[in-house]
Design a protein around this motif. Structure first.
Motif, PDB file in Angstrom:
ATOM      1  N   HIS A 237       0.826  -1.206   0.000  1.00 37.30           N
ATOM      2  CA  HIS A 237       0.000   0.000   0.000  1.00 37.30           C
ATOM      3  C   HIS A 237       0.864   1.261   0.000  1.00 37.30           C
ATOM      4  O   HIS A 237       2.036   1.229   0.392  1.00 37.30           O
ATOM      5  CB  HIS A 237      -0.908   0.034   1.227  1.00 37.30           C
ATOM      6  CG  HIS A 237      -1.608  -1.254   1.509  1.00 37.30           C
ATOM      7  ND1 HIS A 237      -2.652  -1.715   0.750  1.00 37.30           N
ATOM      8  CD2 HIS A 237      -1.404  -2.195   2.470  1.00 37.30           C
ATOM      9  CE1 HIS A 237      -3.078  -2.874   1.236  1.00 37.30           C
ATOM     10  NE2 HIS A 237      -2.339  -3.184   2.272  1.00 37.30           N
ATOM     11  N   VAL A 238       0.246   2.366  -0.403  1.00 41.08           N
ATOM     12  CA  VAL A 238       0.887   3.673  -0.344  1.00 41.08           C
ATOM     13  C   VAL A 238       0.041   4.587   0.531  1.00 41.08           C
ATOM     14  O   VAL A 238      -1.183   4.647   0.400  1.00 41.08           O
ATOM     15  CB  VAL A 238       1.033   4.298  -1.751  1.00 41.08           C
ATOM     16  CG1 VAL A 238       1.491   5.753  -1.645  1.00 41.08           C
ATOM     17  CG2 VAL A 238       2.015   3.496  -2.588  1.00 41.08           C
ATOM     18  N   ASP A 239       0.723   5.306   1.438  1.00 37.99           N
ATOM     19  CA  ASP A 239       0.070   6.221   2.391  1.00 37.99           C
ATOM     20  C   ASP A 239       0.903   7.498   2.388  1.00 37.99           C
ATOM     21  O   ASP A 239       2.061   7.476   2.803  1.00 37.99           O
ATOM     22  CB  ASP A 239       0.038   5.552   3.771  1.00 37.99           C
ATOM     23  CG  ASP A 239      -0.128   6.524   4.926  1.00 37.99           C
ATOM     24  OD1 ASP A 239      -0.405   7.705   4.696  1.00 37.99           O
ATOM     25  OD2 ASP A 239       0.047   6.077   6.081  1.00 37.99           O
ATOM     26  N   THR A 240       0.367   8.599   1.880  1.00 41.34           N
ATOM     27  CA  THR A 240       1.151   9.832   1.832  1.00 41.34           C
ATOM     28  C   THR A 240       0.470  10.929   2.624  1.00 41.34           C
ATOM     29  O   THR A 240      -0.747  10.914   2.802  1.00 41.34           O
ATOM     30  CB  THR A 240       1.370  10.327   0.382  1.00 41.34           C
ATOM     31  OG1 THR A 240       0.241  11.106  -0.034  1.00 41.34           O
ATOM     32  CG2 THR A 240       1.581   9.170  -0.577  1.00 41.34           C
ATOM     33  N   GLY A 241       1.257  11.887   3.069  1.00 44.17           N
ATOM     34  CA  GLY A 241       0.711  13.025   3.792  1.00 44.17           C
ATOM     35  C   GLY A 241       1.511  14.284   3.521  1.00 44.17           C
ATOM     36  O   GLY A 241       2.726  14.323   3.764  1.00 44.17           O
ATOM     37  N   MET A 242       0.843  15.323   3.005  1.00 46.10           N
ATOM     38  CA  MET A 242       1.477  16.613   2.753  1.00 46.10           C
ATOM     39  C   MET A 242       0.866  17.652   3.681  1.00 46.10           C
ATOM     40  O   MET A 242      -0.360  17.788   3.753  1.00 46.10           O
ATOM     41  CB  MET A 242       1.270  17.048   1.299  1.00 46.10           C
ATOM     42  CG  MET A 242       1.756  18.479   1.025  1.00 46.10           C
ATOM     43  SD  MET A 242       1.318  19.078  -0.624  1.00 46.10           S
ATOM     44  CE  MET A 242       2.550  18.237  -1.599  1.00 46.10           C
ATOM     45  N   GLY A 243       1.707  18.394   4.374  1.00 43.08           N
ATOM     46  CA  GLY A 243       1.213  19.457   5.237  1.00 43.08           C
ATOM     47  C   GLY A 243       0.666  20.609   4.401  1.00 43.08           C
ATOM     48  O   GLY A 243       1.419  21.317   3.729  1.00 43.08           O
ATOM     49  N   PHE A 244      -0.658  20.791   4.457  1.00 36.60           N
ATOM     50  CA  PHE A 244      -1.313  21.806   3.625  1.00 36.60           C
ATOM     51  C   PHE A 244      -0.810  23.206   3.953  1.00 36.60           C
ATOM     52  O   PHE A 244      -0.478  23.995   3.060  1.00 36.60           O
ATOM     53  CB  PHE A 244      -2.828  21.708   3.822  1.00 36.60           C
ATOM     54  CG  PHE A 244      -3.606  22.844   3.210  1.00 36.60           C
ATOM     55  CD1 PHE A 244      -3.674  23.003   1.836  1.00 36.60           C
ATOM     56  CD2 PHE A 244      -4.282  23.762   4.019  1.00 36.60           C
ATOM     57  CE1 PHE A 244      -4.391  24.050   1.263  1.00 36.60           C
ATOM     58  CE2 PHE A 244      -5.000  24.801   3.451  1.00 36.60           C
ATOM     59  CZ  PHE A 244      -5.060  24.948   2.079  1.00 36.60           C
ATOM     60  N   GLU A 245      -0.752  23.534   5.248  1.00 40.56           N
ATOM     61  CA  GLU A 245      -0.321  24.881   5.638  1.00 40.56           C
ATOM     62  C   GLU A 245       1.128  25.136   5.214  1.00 40.56           C
ATOM     63  O   GLU A 245       1.494  26.260   4.825  1.00 40.56           O
ATOM     64  CB  GLU A 245      -0.476  25.065   7.152  1.00 40.56           C
ATOM     65  CG  GLU A 245      -1.916  25.132   7.635  1.00 40.56           C
ATOM     66  CD  GLU A 245      -2.570  23.755   7.777  1.00 40.56           C
ATOM     67  OE1 GLU A 245      -3.777  23.706   8.021  1.00 40.56           O
ATOM     68  OE2 GLU A 245      -1.848  22.740   7.626  1.00 40.56           O
ATOM     69  N   ARG A 246       1.964  24.098   5.273  1.00 41.32           N
ATOM     70  CA  ARG A 246       3.363  24.260   4.856  1.00 41.32           C
ATOM     71  C   ARG A 246       3.459  24.476   3.348  1.00 41.32           C
ATOM     72  O   ARG A 246       4.274  25.277   2.878  1.00 41.32           O
ATOM     73  CB  ARG A 246       4.174  23.031   5.276  1.00 41.32           C
ATOM     74  CG  ARG A 246       4.278  22.870   6.784  1.00 41.32           C
ATOM     75  CD  ARG A 246       5.199  21.734   7.164  1.00 41.32           C
ATOM     76  NE  ARG A 246       5.257  21.571   8.620  1.00 41.32           N
ATOM     77  CZ  ARG A 246       6.121  20.780   9.252  1.00 41.32           C
ATOM     78  NH1 ARG A 246       6.974  20.055   8.549  1.00 41.32           N
ATOM     79  NH2 ARG A 246       6.123  20.690  10.562  1.00 41.32           N
ATOM     80  N   ALA A 247       2.639  23.749   2.593  1.00 42.19           N
ATOM     81  CA  ALA A 247       2.626  23.941   1.147  1.00 42.19           C
ATOM     82  C   ALA A 247       2.214  25.372   0.805  1.00 42.19           C
ATOM     83  O   ALA A 247       2.820  26.032  -0.055  1.00 42.19           O
ATOM     84  CB  ALA A 247       1.681  22.938   0.495  1.00 42.19           C
ATOM     85  N   CYS A 248       1.171  25.864   1.480  1.00 41.91           N
ATOM     86  CA  CYS A 248       0.725  27.245   1.244  1.00 41.91           C
ATOM     87  C   CYS A 248       1.840  28.234   1.583  1.00 41.91           C
ATOM     88  O   CYS A 248       2.063  29.226   0.863  1.00 41.91           O
ATOM     89  CB  CYS A 248      -0.517  27.547   2.082  1.00 41.91           C
ATOM     90  SG  CYS A 248      -1.982  26.614   1.598  1.00 41.91           S
ATOM     91  N   SER A 249       2.532  27.976   2.690  1.00 45.22           N
ATOM     92  CA  SER A 249       3.597  28.866   3.131  1.00 45.22           C
ATOM     93  C   SER A 249       4.705  28.962   2.099  1.00 45.22           C
ATOM     94  O   SER A 249       5.159  30.058   1.729  1.00 45.22           O
ATOM     95  CB  SER A 249       4.170  28.366   4.460  1.00 45.22           C
ATOM     96  OG  SER A 249       5.334  29.073   4.812  1.00 45.22           O
ATOM     97  N   ILE A 250       5.153  27.812   1.605  1.00 45.37           N
ATOM     98  CA  ILE A 250       6.281  27.808   0.668  1.00 45.37           C
ATOM     99  C   ILE A 250       5.889  28.450  -0.656  1.00 45.37           C
ATOM    100  O   ILE A 250       6.671  29.193  -1.261  1.00 45.37           O
ATOM    101  CB  ILE A 250       6.772  26.364   0.469  1.00 45.37           C
ATOM    102  CG1 ILE A 250       7.369  25.838   1.788  1.00 45.37           C
ATOM    103  CG2 ILE A 250       7.812  26.277  -0.635  1.00 45.37           C
ATOM    104  CD1 ILE A 250       7.672  24.358   1.779  1.00 45.37           C
TER     105      ILE A 250
END
Length: 926
Positions: A237-250
Motif C-alpha cells: 500500500h501507499v500512504d502519503t501526507g502533505m502538510g497543507f499549511e506548509r505547502a501554502c507557506s512555501i
C-alpha cells in the motif's frame, strides 16, 4: 495561488490519476488509543489491515484530512505561536493506494505535482530514503533511491547531494508494535536564500525552519510480527501526507518559488491572515509577522513580540476548538476533552495580551470569520456554528473567573521572586488543586517571568494525593463487584421472560447469595436502564431476586443468603413483568423522544445521559432553551408514532459495517466492540431502515403501541448548555395525570374559597358605601373569577409544567453554581451546605451531567437533620469506590443510614453535631 487553489490543485491532480476524492474523517478517532485523529491514514486503517475492502474503483483515494496533534505521543502545543510552522490543528493532504500502485507511481506523481505542475526548483528539493543500521528492520530502500535519482538527474541535479539517507526514526513507519509497516521517503524543501543544495542537505531532519519537510510517502510493504520479524505483505500500500499549511507557506511566501529572501511562515498566508484581520478589528492592535530566535529568553520579549505570538496562538487554537466542537468533541475534565479545555485556556490567557477579558470576550467575534473562510470545504462548521459559538462563550466566561483568581494567587506567590528563582511546587499544587488552575499554565507564567517551576515537588504532591486515594480504596468495603469470574452468561431476556438455567458459580456475600448461571432473562442496570427483579425457583422453593449484577461477561442474581442452591443445579429464572414492561415502555419512549428532538429542535441535540425505570424516563441533551411550543410538538410527534403501533426490532451487526452511517446514533466517546446491537423503530424488522436507529443494549417493547400515552412532565436546564426532559408513559402517565387533576381540583377549590372571601368583602363595601355602582364591580368580579376558574381547568396542566420547570431550573442553577469550580478542579469533593433537602439530588445530577470522574460527599443541613449524598464517577469506581458503600459507612457515624448504587447514593442522619466528624471521615476515604 490562494490556499483554496492549492488545495484544489492537489485534489484535481489526483482526480486525474483516477483517485476517488473522499471527505475528511471526524476528529473523533476510530481507534481507542488516539486522543484525536492525528494523521490522514487513520480512517483507512481497516483497508491496510485487510479487515475491510477499499470501496473505490480503482482502489485509490485522495483527501484533505483535518488533524490535531496536542496531547499524547504527538503534541505540538507548546511550540505553537513561537515558530513559523507548528500547529495544534492542521490539514493533511494525502493520496492512497490500497494494494494498487506502489513506489514507482507514488514517487513519479509526487515529482510531477511539486516540480512539474507547481514549479518548485528541483535543486531546492531533498528526498530522504530509508537506510537502516545494524539491527534495524528491513533493507536499504534501493528502489526508492533509484527512482528519485533518475528524476533529480533529469533536472541536472546530483542525486548524491539531493537524496539523504534516513534512519529508522525518520524513515521507517510503523502502525504499532505489530502490524503493517514500511519505509518512507520524505520530501524536504531548502528555504535558505541562496538555495545551495549542499547547505540544504545538512539541514534535513535537523529541526531547522529553513529546511521544512513538506510531504511523506509511506510504502507499506511489511507486517511486523509478534516475534520481532518482518514479513513481506502480499498486498502493498501507499500512504502519503502533505502538510497543507506548509505547502501554502512555501508557495505564497516565495512568490511562487521565485524569491526566497524572506523566511516563509505558515502564518503569513491567507490561511491565517483572514483571522488575523478580524483579531485586529476586535483588539485594535496590528499583527506583525515576527518570530523569536530559537531558544530565545522569553522573559526578554517586548510587547511587539508578545502581541505577535498572541495573534498566532489565538488563531491556531480557534481553529482547533471550532473544528473539534463541530465534530462533537467538547471541552471537559478528562482525556481529549481536557486537552481542548487546556487549549481554550491557553488562548484566553494569550488573549489578555491583546486586551481581551471578561468584559471583552475573545471567541465570540471570531467564529463567524472562520466559518465563512472554511465552511465550504468543511460544511460541519456551518452546520454547527451556533453550537461552536455557544460552547466557546460558555467556557471562556467560566475560565475568565478562574483565570483572574489564579493570576492573583500566582502573582502573590511570585512577587518576591527574582529572575531565575524557583516557584514553589506547593503553590503550583494549590493553584491546581484548590483553584483548578492548570499546571501547564502555571509553567507558562513561570517561563514568562524567568522563574523555574519546582516540577519535582508538584509531582510529589500529586503522587501523595494518589497514594491517599489508593489507601482509601483499600479500606472500602466492596461487595458484589469484588467477585471475580471467567464465567459467561447468555442474555435471553430480550425475547423471553423466563429461562431454565444451570448454576455455574455461587458467591456468598454479607447479606445475599449471588448466583451466576449460564443463561438469564434478567437485565443488569447499565446504560441508564434500571435492573430487573423477579424470582429464582428450585425444587419447589421460590426465592426473590432483589438485584442483578454484571461481573465481566457473567451475570449474577442476588437471592437471600440462606437460599438452598448448589453449583450444577437447574433453576428457573423468571422476570417480574409487572416491572419490566413499564421499564421497556419508558426505554422505547426515550428513543422516540430522541428522534422527535432531532425533528423539532436540532439534529445537534445530542444525548448527554438518560435514565429509565418503571416510573419515568429522564433524557439529558445539549441544546439551548426549548420553547413550550416545541415541547408540545415533540409530545405530539411521539404520541403519533405510538399510535402507529410500528415495529420495534433489534439486531446484532459488525460495528465496522455501520461506521460512518449518520442515520444510526453512535455516541461520541463510547467504546464499542466488534459486534454491536442496533435497535430500530419503523421499517422492516432488522433491516436497518427505521426512522429511529440507535446502538443500544437495553430492552424494549415489540410494538410502539405498547408504550401507551406519552406525557412530558418537565423540561429545564441542568447545566450550561445541557437540558433535561422528564416524562412518563403508559400507567405512569395515567397516574401522573390523575395526580395533576387532583392538584387542579385543590387549586380550583382554593381559588373558589378566595373568590368567595373577596366577594363577601366587596358586598360589605357595597353596603357601607351608599353608591349604587358599588354592587356592579362585585358582580363583575365574581363573573371574572368564575371564568378564570374555568380557564384554569383547561390550562392547568400547562401551568403545572411551567411551575415544575421553574422549580427545577432554580434548584439546578443553584447546584450548578455551587459545583462549577469544584468540578473544574477535577478532584474529590467534600462540601457542607445549609439548604433545603432538594439541593441534594441536584448536586448529584450536576456531577452526573458533567461526567465528573472523581468521588464526592455532600452534607446538606436542612435545619432538622443532615441530608447526605455520595457520588462516585468512573475514575473513582476504577479505584474501587462505590457510592452506596461510602454512604452506609459515613451515615452510620452520625446515627443515620442510607444506600444506593455504585455511582450515587443518598441517606440521612439525625446527629447534626457530627458534621466535622463526617467531613474528616470522608476526607480519609476519598
Amino acid at each position: 495561488m490562494t490556499s483554496a487553489e492549492i488545495r484544489n490543485s492537489f485534489l484535481d491532480f489526483f482526480r486525474e490519476q483516477q483517485h476517488t476524492i473522499v471527505p475528511s474523517a471526524s476528529l473523533m478517532p476510530q481507534s481507542p488509543g488516539l486522543l484525536f485523529t492525528n494523521a490522514g491514514m487513520n480512517q483507512f486503517v481497516p483497508y491496510f489491515l485487510g479487515t475491510d475492502k477499499a470501496p473505490y474503483d480503482p482502489p485509490r483515494a485522495a483527501d484533505t484530512q483535518k488533524c490535531i496533534r496536542a496531547g499524547g505521543k504527538h503534541n505540538d502545543l507548546e511550540d505553537v505561536g513561537y515558530d513559523t510552522y507548528h500547529h495544534t490543528m492542521f490539514e493533511m493532504l494525502g493520496n492512497w493506494s490500497f494494494g494498487n500502485y506502489f513506489k514507482k507511481e507514488a514517487i513519479q506523481w509526487a515529482w510531477d505535482l511539486v516540480v512539474e505542475r507547481w514549479g518548485l526548483p528541483a535543486h531546492r528539493l531533498h528526498a530522504s530514503v530509508y537506510a537502516p543500521k545494524e539491527g534495524d528492520p528491513g533493507n536499504f530502500d534501493q528502489e526508492a533511491y533509484d527512482l528519485w535519482a533518475a528524476l533529480f538527474a533529469s533536472k541536472g541535479c546530483d542525486p548524491a547531494v539531493q537524496i539523504v539517507h534516513g534512519n529508522v526514526k525518520d524513515n521507517f513507519w510503523m502502525m504499532g508494535e505489530t502490524g503493517p509497516c514500511g519505509p518512507c521517503s520524505e520530501l524536504h524543501v531548502n528555504l535558505t536564500p541562496e538555495g545551495d543544495p549542499k547547505t540544504g542537505r545538512k539541514l534535513v531532519n535537523n529541526d531547522s525552519d529553513l529546511c521544512i519537510e513538506i510531504w511523506n510517502l509511506v510504502f507499506i510493504q511489511y507486517n511486523a510480527e509478534a516475534d520481532g520479524t518482518f514479513r513481506e505483505l502480499p498486498a502493498k500500500h501507499v500512504d502519503t501526507g502533505m502538510g497543507f499549511e506548509r505547502a501554502c507557506s512555501i508557495i505564497q511566501n516565495t512568490k511562487g518559488f521565485t524569491d526566497f529572501s524572506r523566511k516563509p511562515s505558515n502564518y503569513n498566508t491567507d490561511v491565517f491572515r483572514t483571522i488575523f484581520h478580524r483579531i485586529e478589528e476586535l483588539s485594535g492592535k496590528k499583527y506583525v509577522d515576527i518570530y523569536p530566535d530559537l531558544g530565545a529568553d522569553r522573559t526578554k520579549f517586548d510587547d511587539g513580540m508578545k502581541d505577535a505570538i498572541a495573534f498566532r496562538v489565538i488563531a491556531d487554537h480557534l481553529r482547533t476548538l471550532s473544528f473539534s466542537i463541530a465534530d462533537g468533541i467538547m471541552p471537559g475534565n478528562n482525556g481529549r476533552n481536557y486537552v481542548l479545555r487546556r487549549i481554550l485556556r491557553r488562548a484566553v490567557k494569550y488573549g489578555r495580551q491583546l486586551g481581551f477579558s471578561g468584559d471583552k470576550p475573545l471567541f465570540d467575534g471570531l467564529v463567524s470569520t472562520l466559518v465563512a473562510q472554511m465552511g465550504d470545504v468543511f460544511p460541519e462548521l456551518k452546520d454547527r456554528e451556533a453550537a461552536i459559538r455557544e460552547t466557546l462563550n460558555r467556557e471562556e466566561n467560566a475560565f475568565n473567573l478562574t483565570l483572574d483568581r489564579g493570576l492573583k494567587r500566582f502573582g502573590d506567590g511570585a512577587v518576591s521572586l527574582s529572575e531565575g528563582a524557583v516557584f514553589s511546587g506547593d503553590l503550583a499544587f494549590e493553584l491546581y488543586d484548590t483553584f483548578g488552575f492548570p499546571v501547564d499554565l502555571t509553567a507558562l507564567l513561570c517561563s514568562e517571568r524567568g522563574l523555574k517551576l519546582d516540577e519535582d515537588r508538584f509531582k510529589a504532591l500529586m503522587e501523595e494525593q494518589q497514594v491517599r486515594s489508593r489507601a482509601a480504596q483499600k479500606t472500602t468495603v466492596v461487595r458484589a463487584l469484588e467477585i471475580s469470574t471467567d464465567a459467561v452468561t447468555t442474555m435471553t431476556g430480550f425475547d423471553s421472560d423466563e429461562s431454565e438455567a444451570t448454576v455455574l458459580e455461587l458467591h456468598p456475600q454479607e447479606d445475599a447469595l449471588f448466583v451466576i448461571t449460564d443463561k438469564t432473562p434478567f437485565y443488569a442496570e447499565m446504560g441508564g436502564q434500571a435492573g430487573d427483579t423477579g424470582t429464582l425457583a428450585i425444587n419447589g422453593n421460590e426465592y426473590a431476586v432483589s438485584a442483578v449484577q454484571q461481573i465481566g461477561k457473567a451475570r449474577a442474581v442476588a437471592v437471600p443468603a440462606d437460599a438452598s442452591i448448589a453449583v450444577g443445579d437447574t433453576v428457573t429464572l423468571k422476570l417480574d413483568t409487572t416491572r419490566r414492561r413499564p421499564i421497556e415502555a419508558h426505554h422505547s419512549a426515550t428513543h422516540l423522544l430522541h428522534w422527535a428532538l432531532h425533528e423539532v429542535v436540532s439534529k445537534d441535540a445530542a444525548q448527554q445521559g438518560s435514565s429509565v425505570d418503571e416510573n419515568r424516563l429522564r433524557f439529558d441533551f445539549n441544546s439551548g432553551a426549548v420553547t413550550p411550543e416545541q415541547l408540545q410538538t415533540i409530545e405530539d410527534k411521539v404520541n403519533a408514532k405510538i399510535a402507529e403501533n410500528g415495529n420495534v426490532s433489534w439486531t446484532e451487526v459488525p460495528h465496522a459495517s455501520i461506521k460512518g452511517r449518520t442515520d444510526i446514533m453512535q455516541f461520541f466517546g463510547d467504546k464499542y466492540g466488534d459486534t454491536v446491537r442496533v435497535v430500530q423503530i419503523g421499517g422492516g424488522n432488522n433491516s436497518l431502515d427505521g426512522y429511529s436507529m440507535e446502538l443500544c443494549g437495553g430492552t424494549h417493547v415489540r410494538k410502539t403501541g405498547e408504550i401507551g400515552l406519552f406525557k412530558i412532565k418537565s423540561e429545564g436546564a441542568i447545566a450550561a448548555g445541557v437540558r433535561r426532559i422528564e416524562a412518563v408513559c403508559g400507567k405512569a402517565a395515567e397516574t401522573w395525570l390523575a395526580e395533576q387533576e387532583q392538584l387542579l381540583i385543590a387549586e380550583a377549590e382554593a381559588a373558589t374559597a378566595k373568590a368567595t372571601v373577596t366577594l363577601e368583602k366587596l358586598k360589605q363595601l357595597a353596603i357601607e358605601a351608599p353608591l349604587a355602582l358599588a354592587a356592579a364591580p362585585a358582580t363583575h368580579e365574581l363573573s371574572a373569577l368564575k371564568a378564570h376558574l374555568e380557564h384554569l381547568k383547561e390550562v392547568s396542566i400547562e401551568a403545572e409544567k411551567a411551575f415544575k420547570k421553574a422549580q427545577a431550573r432554580a434548584a439546578a442553577q443553584q447546584a450548578d453554581a455551587e459545583l462549577a469550580e469544584l468540578i473544574e478542579a477535577g478532584k474529590p469533593i467534600i462540601r457542607t451546605f445549609e439548604a433545603d433537602a432538594s439541593l441534594v439530588q441536584e448536586l448529584l445530577n450536576g456531577l452526573k451531567k458533567k461526567n465528573f470522574g472523581e468521588a464526592a460527599f455532600f452534607i446538606v443541613d436542612d435545619g432538622e437533620k443532615l441530608q447526605l449524598a455520595t457520588y462516585c464517577g468512573d475514575v473513582a469506581q476504577a479505584r474501587g469506590l462505590k457510592a452506596g458503600d461510602l454512604l452506609r459507612d459515613l451515615a452510620a457515624l452520625a446515627g443515620g443510614k442510607g444506600g444506593g448504587k455504585a455511582d450515587q447514593a443518598r441517606g440521612g442522619a439525625p446527629e447534626r453535631e457530627k458534621i466535622a466528624e463526617l467531613e474528616a471521615a470522608a476526607k480519609a476515604k476519598l
